[in-house]
Design an enzyme around this catalytic site. Sequence first.
Site, PDB file in Angstrom:
ATOM      1  N   LYS A 184       0.974  -1.162  -0.539  1.00 47.13           N
ATOM      2  CA  LYS A 184       0.375  -0.333  -0.273  1.00 47.13           C
ATOM      3  C   LYS A 184       0.892   1.870  -0.295  1.00 47.13           C
ATOM      4  O   LYS A 184       2.427   1.341   0.948  1.00 47.13           O
ATOM      5  CB  LYS A 184      -0.917   0.234   1.113  1.00 47.13           C
ATOM      6  CG  LYS A 184      -2.352   1.004   1.415  1.00 47.13           C
ATOM      7  CD  LYS A 184      -3.090   1.070   2.630  1.00 47.13           C
ATOM      8  CE  LYS A 184      -4.051   1.736   2.869  1.00 47.13           C
ATOM      9  NZ  LYS A 184      -4.740   1.895   3.950  1.00 47.13           N
ATOM     10  N   SER A 202      -9.429  -0.567   7.236  1.00 45.92           N
ATOM     11  CA  SER A 202      -8.887  -0.729   6.371  1.00 45.92           C
ATOM     12  C   SER A 202      -8.562  -1.795   5.450  1.00 45.92           C
ATOM     13  O   SER A 202      -8.046  -1.773   4.382  1.00 45.92           O
ATOM     14  CB  SER A 202      -7.859   0.752   6.268  1.00 45.92           C
ATOM     15  OG  SER A 202      -8.174   1.688   6.003  1.00 45.92           O
ATOM     16  N   SER A 231      -9.736   1.296   2.689  1.00 40.48           N
ATOM     17  CA  SER A 231      -8.791   2.261   2.731  1.00 40.48           C
ATOM     18  C   SER A 231      -7.796   1.882   1.478  1.00 40.48           C
ATOM     19  O   SER A 231      -7.411   2.402   0.471  1.00 40.48           O
ATOM     20  CB  SER A 231      -7.622   3.192   2.640  1.00 40.48           C
ATOM     21  OG  SER A 231      -6.938   2.845   4.067  1.00 40.48           O
TER      22      SER A 231
HETATM   23  N1  GLN Z   1     -12.637   3.755   6.242  1.00 43.52           N
HETATM   24  C1  GLN Z   1     -12.277   3.647   7.784  1.00 43.52           C
HETATM   25  C2  GLN Z   1     -11.706   5.249   7.736  1.00 43.52           C
HETATM   26  O1  GLN Z   1     -12.115   5.985   7.310  1.00 43.52           O
HETATM   27  C3  GLN Z   1     -11.105   2.931   7.784  1.00 43.52           C
HETATM   28  C4  GLN Z   1      -9.471   4.094   8.185  1.00 43.52           C
HETATM   29  C5  GLN Z   1      -8.060   2.840   7.827  1.00 43.52           C
HETATM   30  O2  GLN Z   1      -8.275   2.120   8.841  1.00 43.52           O
HETATM   31  N2  GLN Z   1      -7.442   3.604   6.452  1.00 43.52           N
HETATM   32  O3  GLN Z   1     -11.377   6.046   9.021  1.00 43.52           O
END
Ligand code: GLN
Length: 474
Positions: free
Chosen positions: A78, A177, A153
């Site tokens: 990532k 995420s 994400s």
């Molecule tokens: N959907 C979560 C957010 O927007 C996930 C974030 C993450 O785990 N990086 O904060």
Amino acid sequence: MKLNKLTIKEASQKLAANEITSVELTNACLDRIKEIDGEIKACLIVCEKEALAEAKKADEQRANGKIGDLLGIPYLAKDNILTKGIKTTAGSKILENYIAPYDATVIKKLKQAGAVLLGKTNLDEFAHGASTENSAFSLTHNPLDLTRVPGGSSGGSAAAVAADMCLFALGTDTGGSIRHPASFCGVTGLKPTYGRCSRFGLIAMTSSTDVPGPMTKSVEDAMMVLQVIAGVDKNDATTAKEKIDNYQKLIKKDLNGIKIGLPKEYFIKGVDKGVKQLIEQAIEEFKKIGVKFVEISLPYTKYSIPVYYIITSSEISSNLARFDGIKYGLSISKNDLMDVYLKSRSNGFGPEAKRRIMLGTYALSAGYYDAYYLQAQKVRTKIKKEMDEALEKVDCLLTPTVPHVAFKINAKQDPLKMYLEDIFVTGASLAGLPAISIPCGFDHKLPVGLQLIGKRFDEAILLRLGYNFQKIKK
Ligand code: GLN
């Protein structure tokens, strides 16, 4: 079978038996990326030359006697994980041309194990989101249905694994995420316990919940990656000295006597019928292999979204302060200092990052701190305590990962609707507990994930349950 379709387990056996080389394996992945990534757009950067050089080195090392599950295995990371000499953008214009001077600890560990980095994957800008639509650079499509999002994400990583562009990928999980996109793309995603894997070299989002972890084609593969990336790191004071289990041995143990809790707050009306049915089927399958289930209650669950979004925005507003147009990346204006800050930040950050900076700054400001941030921290302690207490009575918890399957691109324009995506994944993040999403079937031809949440540092039980589950599903 095409080599890029292999699991880590299969490929490592073939490599060890000298049936294939890492160069062949790496080429198969690079070819697949060329063939399909124009449509899917999972990768932001592909480093072909470097990857082939690393693959060649891995083959030479093997010829000289080096062994290891990940030796010569190609993977993607990532793009919020620092990679020395290769761009790391965090999906943000503010870091568009940023090249890190060092590797994140997890990248370093994978390098030492001989894994081959193919490139970097797309994500919501700074990992803020649940669809990968917030990236400043591209829109990643779900390989199972190109009109849908891959989740987020770590959507690029999940899509790349699902489309066999790599044998595994690294994601980061702050509030779901890794697990959310794993569920949407039908792959395995493991969020280790907070402190199990070093955060050194991750671009910080929410330092109190960020964790890197594997996204793979099987639970056994996730286990192999965890075995390499786990461990204490002198560069991250929050990593724990906790012993790392020999997962290989533990996961094969049978499941007799294992007790799983089903928190009733995760089986509510908003869960799609198809998802509910698949989770119920999975429960029945677990029962057949000796697992017992009990219903439990976690009444604080309803606060996990508001608490998570107050804490995460607060930490984000502080962590993103470092992107000031001076130290890193984009720098606009040569006028006075304030102008550099203002122009660089207003041009560099996208709308979601700005929204969170504003929300967080508000929640932390004098006069509001007690009402928002402090209160959220108090409730977070309650959530953590409640989950820890529940886990004293059972070995782990089972829930759906997400209440529904992957949604259409552009379907969730309202940020609050997007935040609700995280309803089942933020609890484990706030409590710092390990959790895994495992594919458990298809609803309207789209994958559904089931989530297992374990006791602190007990990744082993999640891997063991997941491994046995995938064995019977085969
Ligand atoms: N959907 C979560 C957010 O927007 C996930 C974030 C993450 O785990 N990086 O904060």
